[in-house]
Write an enzyme that holds these catalytic residues in place. Structure first.
Site, PDB file in Angstrom:
ATOM      1  N   ASP A 169      29.829  33.974  29.139  1.00 50.68           N
ATOM      2  CA  ASP A 169      28.927  34.019  30.271  1.00 50.68           C
ATOM      3  C   ASP A 169      28.175  32.466  30.507  1.00 50.68           C
ATOM      4  O   ASP A 169      27.609  32.093  29.620  1.00 50.68           O
ATOM      5  CB  ASP A 169      27.701  35.033  30.149  1.00 50.68           C
ATOM      6  N   ASP A 171      31.620  30.889  23.826  1.00 52.94           N
ATOM      7  CA  ASP A 171      30.678  32.038  24.536  1.00 52.94           C
ATOM      8  C   ASP A 171      31.586  32.151  25.846  1.00 52.94           C
ATOM      9  O   ASP A 171      32.431  31.954  26.230  1.00 52.94           O
ATOM     10  CB  ASP A 171      29.257  31.385  25.081  1.00 52.94           C
TER      11      ASP A 171
END
Length: 215
Positions: A11, A9
């Site tokens: 953020d 991922d």
């Protein structure tokens, strides 16, 4: 045994953008007369921009204010976010973990709910992110559904030519963790040390720092 691939991922996992994203959503909702609480802002983490906008519009309506369209909300929110996110620092140990994957020849993919254009702005100050060449964006034309659906991780594994069950997925949000689990990945969740341990789903390895990753 080490991972067949690492699926990252962005953020809140590689870049510390989540507080900045939350600030932009909070200000945008306030512009339309709705004060979002901490729990609501947490629910937005890990999801695609349009999915978040639809949810915030529902919250604005529920607060008694006249809800805007998603487009009108984003017209207020995006300039705020665009000004904030390029200032985000790397998460502790993120650059080192990506480099470790490169050194061990472990294939990598970025699996993010952010759009390609948003990632370009966020990643500009962080040249080490260029080491992750395979990417699944929130606006990827091959993506049927975003997190918490498993589609982003399944697509990333497919592009790497790997079985999802042999991939390590690194996440920090509830939506992302749900997506990675549903895809069958081995899931590692970066969670604050003061977070409720009971909130960690079964089958998820909890990390206090990306520096804790070993294989």
């Amino acid at each position: 045994m080490g991972p067949a691939a690492c699926l990252f991922d962005l953020d809140g996992l590689l870049l510390d953008t989540e507080p900045l994203q939350a600030r932009a959503w909070h200000k945008a909702a306030a512009h339309f007369g709705c004060q979002l609480g901490a729990e609501q802002l947490l629910r937005l983490r890990g999801q695609r921009r349009l999915d978040c906008a639809a949810l915030v519009c529902r919250w604005i309506a529920a607060s008694g204010s006249n809800p805007p369209s998603s487009e009108a909300l984003l017209a207020v929110r995006q300039p705020l976010a665009d000004a904030l996110v390029p200032t985000a620092a790397a998460m502790d140990g993120a650059a080192e973990l990506v480099q470790m994957c490169r050194d061990h020849q472990v294939p990598m993919a970025l699996v993010t709910s952010s759009t390609q254009d948003a990632v370009r702005r966020k990643a500009a100050p962080h040249r080490w992110l260029q080491l992750i060449e395979v990417r699944v964006y929130g606006d990827d034309p091959a993506l049927a559904a975003g997190k918490p659906a498993p589609d982003p991780f399944l697509l990333a594994a497919k592009r790497l030519g790997r079985n999802p069950g042999d991939c390590w997925a690194f996440e920090d949000s509830a939506a992302g963790i749900e997506a990675a689990l549903a895809a069958g990945c081995q899931v590692y969740a970066l969670l604050p040390s003061d977070a409720d341990a009971q909130a960690t789903p079964a089958g998820v390895t909890r990390l206090n720092s990306l520096r804790d990753v070993r294989w």
